[in-house]
Structure formats: structure tokens, C-alpha cells
Design a protein around this motif. Sequence first.
Motif, PDB file in Angstrom:
ATOM      1  N   ASN A  35      59.105 -21.667  56.192  1.00 23.26           N
ATOM      2  CA  ASN A  35      59.909 -21.790  54.989  1.00 23.26           C
ATOM      3  C   ASN A  35      60.808 -20.564  54.958  1.00 23.26           C
ATOM      4  N   ARG A  37      63.068 -17.669  53.888  1.00 26.96           N
ATOM      5  CA  ARG A  37      63.375 -16.923  52.663  1.00 26.96           C
ATOM      6  C   ARG A  37      64.790 -16.364  52.692  1.00 26.96           C
ATOM      7  N   GLN A  70      63.848 -13.839  57.369  1.00 24.37           N
ATOM      8  CA  GLN A  70      62.543 -13.718  56.733  1.00 24.37           C
ATOM      9  C   GLN A  70      61.997 -15.128  56.522  1.00 24.37           C
ATOM     10  N   GLY A  72      58.231 -17.652  55.665  1.00 25.32           N
ATOM     11  CA  GLY A  72      56.820 -17.838  55.388  1.00 25.32           C
ATOM     12  C   GLY A  72      56.311 -18.912  56.311  1.00 25.32           C
ATOM     13  N   GLU A 115      53.738 -13.951  56.158  1.00 22.10           N
ATOM     14  CA  GLU A 115      55.149 -13.623  55.969  1.00 22.10           C
ATOM     15  C   GLU A 115      55.638 -12.913  57.228  1.00 22.10           C
ATOM     16  N   GLU A 117      59.182 -11.265  59.366  1.00 23.02           N
ATOM     17  CA  GLU A 117      60.596 -10.861  59.375  1.00 23.02           C
ATOM     18  C   GLU A 117      60.942 -10.422  60.786  1.00 23.02           C
TER      19      GLU A 117
END
Length: 326
Positions: A35, A37, A70, A72, A115, A117
Motif C-alpha cells: 500500500n 504511502r 514509502q 506498507g 513499513e 522506505e
Amino acid sequence: MTDGTVYSGSHWQRYATGDTDEAHAYIRRAFFDVNVRFSGESRDGAGLRTITTSLADIGVTRLHYSARTQVGTAPNGDLTITHLMTGRFTIARAKDEYRLRPGDVVLMLPDQPQEAEFDDVDSFTTRLSRALLEEVAHAQTGISGADLRFDSSRPISAALGRHWTQTVSHLTRSVLADPALMANPLVAANTRHLLAATTLAVFPNTAHATALRAAGEVTPLALRRAVAYVDDHADQPITVEQVAAAAGVRPRALQLAFRRHHDTTPMRYARQVRLERAHRDLQAADPTTGATVTMIARRWGFTHPGRFSTDYRAAYGCSPSHTLRT
């Protein structure tokens, strides 16, 4: 850069796109659900370039992705392990944050959201099926598939992290780059199981904490059946579970019996048998007809010439090329 372009060879596939949405869709298809971000723009947009080699339920991808992103992650069962070559990559779960440096490896946990990145990354990413890992974990420890869980994205130690990268590098150069080897059932099975076993050894998981129980005695007759099965099927891909089934015992009990009575494991015994078969073939071969050490070694599943030569010399006191010539 051409958007969404796929180029395929006999054993590899390239993909390239500068479109951010297409890049994210590729990541979802190839590795894990995400997902997004935030996705920044680089000079090339997404700047995604990949080349992938697949073997049954494993795949190794060299990936460059230039956009800062970024995401998820959503667990999907399979495991993805990334060896970061260059760039920035951070993975976090709750308060546990892992900032990778070039050379580090990271496991995207299959059972929990995380999470991530990343920015201008160049990496080797390996994907393994959950079913393969469960099969190998059960054969090694007796743990059930439902009980296998990974506890951390970090390797157990820096040395084991290096062991992962060295294993993938060896397999990429010596097996996955050679269609003939990939088509060899012995080599393909050994490659898949080696990657799965290495994953289980490198990253913390519940198989490490499983109580290792004997699960019953192995009679001498059952052990002889196991040895005979390996001897009769050495030219085929075999697993500990197959040998145990032929002997009528459980895999963990068979492992313990081989260690107790033969000071080895079933799979190491199979390797010894294959080395002996290669020795016989070298003795019988005529180099003037085109027979080579490499050809015979590969026939019996040995893909690393240096390692085969070392093992052969230790067993027979001379080089395999000497045996072939005499």
C-alpha cells in the motif's frame, strides 16, 4: 525508458518502466502486496529496471528502482529476501527499525505487516514459496507448516547474512545462468532446497526453537531400507521425507539414526553416493570421445567445479581429471 516493456529469454525475463503506477503494480505481482504511502519522482519517473530468473517456486531478481517510495506491506505467505547493493532501504515494525547499509540483507516478514522506505536501490531480491520452506523445515526439525513463523527481518548474525549473499551469488552464477543445469532435476531440486535451508538458518524462526525429539526408534532393518532407497534413487531428486517414507519411519527419527550409526545425514549420505557414482563414471569414461569432468560432475548434481574437485580428492586421493585420463 519504455513503459511496461517485457523482454524474455530462454531462462530470464527483463522488465522496465518509468511509470510509477506500473512500477508499483509490478512489485505487487513479483514480490509482495504494498500500500503506497508516498512516491517521489526521480529524473526517470519510477526508473524501474529488473531482470529475473525463475526455477519452479523460487525466483532471483536484480532490481534497480530510482524513485523514493514509502509503502506498507501486506503479508501474502511467500518470503522475499533482499540483498541491498546500493541505495537506502529501511524496514520497520512497531518500534523495531532496521536501516540497511549496502551489503546488508533483509527479510520481508510473511506473517506481519511492515513499513518500508527505499530510495534509489539496486538489489538482488529472492522470492521463495511458503510451501517449500515448510517442506524443508519439517524435514529438518519435524515442525509443522502451521507452526513455522519468522521472528525478525534481520539475519541472526552478520556472518550468516554474508552466508546468504554468498549462497545466492554462487547459485546465480553457477546454476541459474545455465539453462542446461536448470533443466537437470537433481540440480534443480538441490538448488531449491539449498535456498530454503539457507533461509531457515540465516533468519530467526520458530524452527530454531523446536524441540528435537526422536519420534520412535529406527530398527536396523528400517535403516537398511533407507540406505537402499538412497542407493537406488541417487540419480533422481530425493528428500529426507521420501527416504523416511521408504524406511517406514519419521524424518526426524531417520536424521538421528543416520547421525548415530553413519555419522552423517541422509542428504550427505546421498551426496557421498553420487560422488562414488561420478568416480565410477570417470573411471569408465574415455576423454577422447569428448567426456569431461564437468559433464560427469553435473550428471550427478555437482555444479561447483572447485568444490567437486576438493571433495573428490579428499575421497580418492587424486584429482577427477587424473582419474579421467588414466
